[in-house]
Design a protein around this motif. Structure first.
Motif, mmCIF file in Angstrom:
data_model
loop_
_atom_site.group_PDB
_atom_site.id
_atom_site.type_symbol
_atom_site.label_atom_id
_atom_site.label_comp_id
_atom_site.label_asym_id
_atom_site.label_seq_id
_atom_site.Cartn_x
_atom_site.Cartn_y
_atom_site.Cartn_z
ATOM 1 N N ALA A 101 0.818 -1.217 0.000
ATOM 2 C CA ALA A 101 0.000 0.000 0.000
ATOM 3 C C ALA A 101 0.853 1.269 0.000
ATOM 4 O O ALA A 101 0.519 2.248 -0.674
ATOM 5 N N ASP A 102 1.962 1.282 0.737
ATOM 6 C CA ASP A 102 2.807 2.468 0.785
ATOM 7 C C ASP A 102 3.429 2.761 -0.589
ATOM 8 O O ASP A 102 3.463 3.907 -1.040
ATOM 9 N N TYR A 103 3.923 1.719 -1.250
ATOM 10 C CA TYR A 103 4.490 1.905 -2.586
ATOM 11 C C TYR A 103 3.403 2.336 -3.570
ATOM 12 O O TYR A 103 3.607 3.218 -4.406
ATOM 13 N N HIS A 104 2.256 1.713 -3.453
ATOM 14 C CA HIS A 104 1.095 2.039 -4.282
ATOM 15 C C HIS A 104 0.799 3.541 -4.175
ATOM 16 O O HIS A 104 0.626 4.231 -5.181
ATOM 17 N N ASP A 105 0.772 4.070 -2.942
ATOM 18 C CA ASP A 105 0.507 5.491 -2.717
ATOM 19 C C ASP A 105 1.624 6.369 -3.296
ATOM 20 O O ASP A 105 1.358 7.394 -3.923
ATOM 21 N N GLU A 106 2.881 5.968 -3.072
ATOM 22 C CA GLU A 106 4.019 6.741 -3.572
ATOM 23 C C GLU A 106 4.015 6.804 -5.100
ATOM 24 O O GLU A 106 4.186 7.878 -5.692
ATOM 25 N N LEU A 107 3.798 5.669 -5.742
ATOM 26 C CA LEU A 107 3.807 5.633 -7.200
ATOM 27 C C LEU A 107 2.603 6.371 -7.772
ATOM 28 O O LEU A 107 2.726 7.114 -8.752
ATOM 29 N N GLY A 108 1.448 6.206 -7.140
ATOM 30 C CA GLY A 108 0.255 6.924 -7.589
ATOM 31 C C GLY A 108 0.457 8.424 -7.516
ATOM 32 O O GLY A 108 0.106 9.162 -8.444
ATOM 33 N N ALA A 109 1.059 8.897 -6.432
ATOM 34 C CA ALA A 109 1.327 10.333 -6.278
ATOM 35 C C ALA A 109 2.319 10.806 -7.337
ATOM 36 O O ALA A 109 2.156 11.890 -7.909
ATOM 37 N N TYR A 110 3.351 10.019 -7.605
ATOM 38 C CA TYR A 110 4.344 10.389 -8.614
ATOM 39 C C TYR A 110 3.674 10.614 -9.966
ATOM 40 O O TYR A 110 3.927 11.606 -10.644
ATOM 41 N N TYR A 111 2.815 9.679 -10.368
ATOM 42 C CA TYR A 111 2.199 9.788 -11.680
ATOM 43 C C TYR A 111 1.053 10.791 -11.738
ATOM 44 O O TYR A 111 0.700 11.260 -12.811
ATOM 45 N N LEU A 112 0.473 11.163 -10.615
ATOM 46 C CA LEU A 112 -0.591 12.159 -10.625
ATOM 47 C C LEU A 112 -0.068 13.586 -10.622
ATOM 48 O O LEU A 112 -0.737 14.495 -11.087
ATOM 49 N N LEU A 113 1.133 13.818 -10.112
ATOM 50 C CA LEU A 113 1.705 15.172 -10.103
ATOM 51 C C LEU A 113 1.890 15.665 -11.527
ATOM 52 O O LEU A 113 2.441 14.970 -12.361
ATOM 53 N N GLY A 114 1.421 16.840 -11.779
ATOM 54 C CA GLY A 114 1.632 17.432 -13.095
ATOM 55 C C GLY A 114 0.840 16.792 -14.203
ATOM 56 O O GLY A 114 1.253 16.893 -15.364
ATOM 57 N N ALA A 115 -0.273 16.113 -13.910
ATOM 58 C CA ALA A 115 -1.081 15.503 -14.962
ATOM 59 C C ALA A 115 -1.343 16.538 -16.056
ATOM 60 O O ALA A 115 -1.460 17.716 -15.759
ATOM 61 N N PRO A 116 -1.378 16.222 -17.327
ATOM 62 C CA PRO A 116 -1.489 14.886 -17.856
ATOM 63 C C PRO A 116 -0.165 14.162 -18.071
ATOM 64 O O PRO A 116 -0.168 13.000 -18.404
ATOM 65 N N PHE A 117 0.960 14.806 -17.890
ATOM 66 C CA PHE A 117 2.215 14.125 -18.159
ATOM 67 C C PHE A 117 2.905 13.596 -16.920
ATOM 68 O O PHE A 117 3.922 12.954 -17.003
ATOM 69 N N GLY A 118 2.343 13.802 -15.745
ATOM 70 C CA GLY A 118 2.769 13.170 -14.508
ATOM 71 C C GLY A 118 4.233 13.332 -14.151
ATOM 72 O O GLY A 118 5.018 13.900 -14.873
ATOM 73 N N GLY A 119 4.557 12.817 -13.009
ATOM 74 C CA GLY A 119 5.934 12.804 -12.567
ATOM 75 C C GLY A 119 6.352 14.070 -11.854
ATOM 76 O O GLY A 119 5.676 15.076 -11.876
ATOM 77 N N ARG A 120 7.466 13.986 -11.196
ATOM 78 C CA ARG A 120 8.008 15.131 -10.485
ATOM 79 C C ARG A 120 8.441 16.181 -11.492
ATOM 80 O O ARG A 120 8.845 15.859 -12.606
ATOM 81 N N PRO A 121 8.391 17.447 -11.103
ATOM 82 C CA PRO A 121 8.802 18.499 -12.030
ATOM 83 C C PRO A 121 10.233 18.256 -12.521
ATOM 84 O O PRO A 121 11.111 17.905 -11.759
#
Length: 122
Positions: A101-121
């Motif tokens: 669950a922790d990895y799931h949350d971390e990865l989900g947050a990574y890909y949701l940041l900056g949608a539609p292209f996701g990821g950290r700035p």
């Protein structure tokens, strides 16, 4: 990407009953490997991609929300991320991260940041 990184988009028209294993995976800027494993569980759907030589044979986990379309005739899954964004995602280890669950949350947050292209700035 929809608000939940772990659901296929309604516009994706995810074909039911199709085994995606072995399908090629294409990022917006080129091939990243083949689907090794996938889950269609509602709210927790994903694909594991064997990257082969692209990133030294590592696997990556991509939430279903990154899938822009699936071409069954060409056996190709298209994702709306660049190779660099995928390469820079939190590292995936199948033995410890599938169902974590922790990895799931971390990865989900990574890909949701900056949608539609996701990821950290970048």
């Amino acid at each position: 990407m929809n608000e939940n990184a772990w659901d296929y988009r309604e516009t994706d028209a995810r074909p039911q009953g199709i085994d995606l294993r072995g399908f090629k995976v294409e990022a917006v800027d080129g091939s990243i490997g083949k689907v090794d494993k996938h889950s269609d569980e509602a709210g927790s759907a994903w694909i594991v991609v064997d990257t082969g030589p692209w990133i030294f044979g590592k696997e990556v986990l991509l939430p279903a929300g990154t899938v822009s379309r699936i071409d069954v005739a060409e056996e190709t899954v298209h994702v709306d991320r660049t190779k660099e964004q995928i390469k820079n995602a939190p590292e995936f280890h199948r033995e410890t991260h599938l169902g974590n669950a922790d990895y799931h949350d971390e990865l989900g947050a990574y890909y949701l940041l900056g949608a539609p292209f996701g990821g950290r700035p970048f």
